[in-house]
Design an enzyme around this catalytic site. Sequence first.
Site, short mmCIF file in Angstrom:
data_model
loop_
_atom_site.label_atom_id
_atom_site.label_comp_id
_atom_site.label_asym_id
_atom_site.label_seq_id
_atom_site.Cartn_x
_atom_site.Cartn_y
_atom_site.Cartn_z
N CYS A 63 61.11 38.43 7.73
CA CYS A 63 62.52 38.85 7.67
C CYS A 63 62.65 40.35 7.86
O CYS A 63 63.54 40.82 8.56
CB CYS A 63 63.13 38.50 6.31
N ASP A 64 61.81 41.11 7.19
CA ASP A 64 62.07 42.54 7.06
C ASP A 64 61.07 43.46 7.76
O ASP A 64 61.27 44.67 7.81
CB ASP A 64 62.12 42.91 5.56
N CYS A 104 59.37 39.18 2.17
CA CYS A 104 59.36 38.39 3.41
C CYS A 104 59.11 39.30 4.61
O CYS A 104 60.03 39.98 5.09
CB CYS A 104 60.67 37.63 3.56
#
Length: 314
Positions: free
Chosen positions: A141-142, A138
């Site tokens: 997300c990261d 992701c």
Amino acid sequence: MTSEREKVKVLIIGSGPAGYTAAIYASRAGLNPVLYTGPQPGGQLTITTEVENYPGYPNGIQGPEMMEDFRKQAERFGTQVRYGLVTAVDFSSHPHLVTVDDQHTIEAETVIISTGASAKWLGLESETRLNGRGVSACAVCDGFFFRGQDVAIVGAGDTACEEASYLANICNKVYMIVRRDEMRASQIMQKRVMSNPKIEILWNSETEEILGDEEVTGARLYNNVTHETKEIKVSGFFVAIGHQPNTDIFKGIIDMDENGYIKTVPGSTRTNVEGVFVCGDAQDHVYRQAVTAAGTGCMAALDAERYMAAKEMA
Ligand code: NDP
């Protein structure tokens, strides 16, 4: 094991942000929901590390810890959280029948499906070992953890293109690893990555190994045309080769699209089956964020509550 069938008003299947949010709302509405966690209690967030984009956590929080908080909040208002796997459903009559662990059948007035989706992985040992240590599925997300650094992303669909563009805004350089000599993504998305000077596309390339002991340091790639191998140095390695919604047990029972995402009546969480609602990634291949999943979990609980209220009045 009970011989008499248990009756519940709201049965929630799945324990990610969508399921727990539905549980918080349904329990606060006095509906005594029962939630079955599924095979991965807490869902996809339990395999991530830090979550920095969930509103309300100004200093970020570890994914597993956040899901513990979700569970505790649901239990505080009376949700029964149970470890178990829903193995069969029968929505042909009302109340709906839901079988857990092949042995226990529940009669549910309403069912909220929040079974989520699972990222597809390459299947390399190094990918599993370095998951959360530079390997991620992701970018949204990261990606932020790799700002100013060099990263790689595997895949050639719309998701990979979108995430490569996202990473290019944050990172120093993005290698896009494409296994064929063309992409599956839509033309407009392809153009976007091809015209981005920070993205280098490595065609006909397959990942042999993700390199690094404690964290990702690079990747070894195999060119399936020249048969050469080469190493790239990266600190982040993103896999964007698609997701699989966890909806197999509902196949043929509920309307879904060709990829297995459950269809909803627009603007609601209603499915084509009366009294069955769906929220989170099981119905969303576009946004796939914890906060959007939670939002639809709230919607599902409200939809279920209103459905029951209308039925009582009828
Ligand atoms: P897709 O299934 O469309 O693409 C998966 C990609 O991963 C393909 O390029 C495929 O390669 C590649 N791949 C699969 N397995 C491997 C492997 N083992 N090694 C290397 N590469 C691999 O998934 P997406 O998540 O990209 O998209 C899913 C759906 O969501 C699509 O319908 C897409 O259009 C949609 N979507 C739309 C967006 C938008 O409109 N903004 C944004 C994101 C997704 P190959 O082509 O060789 O098979």
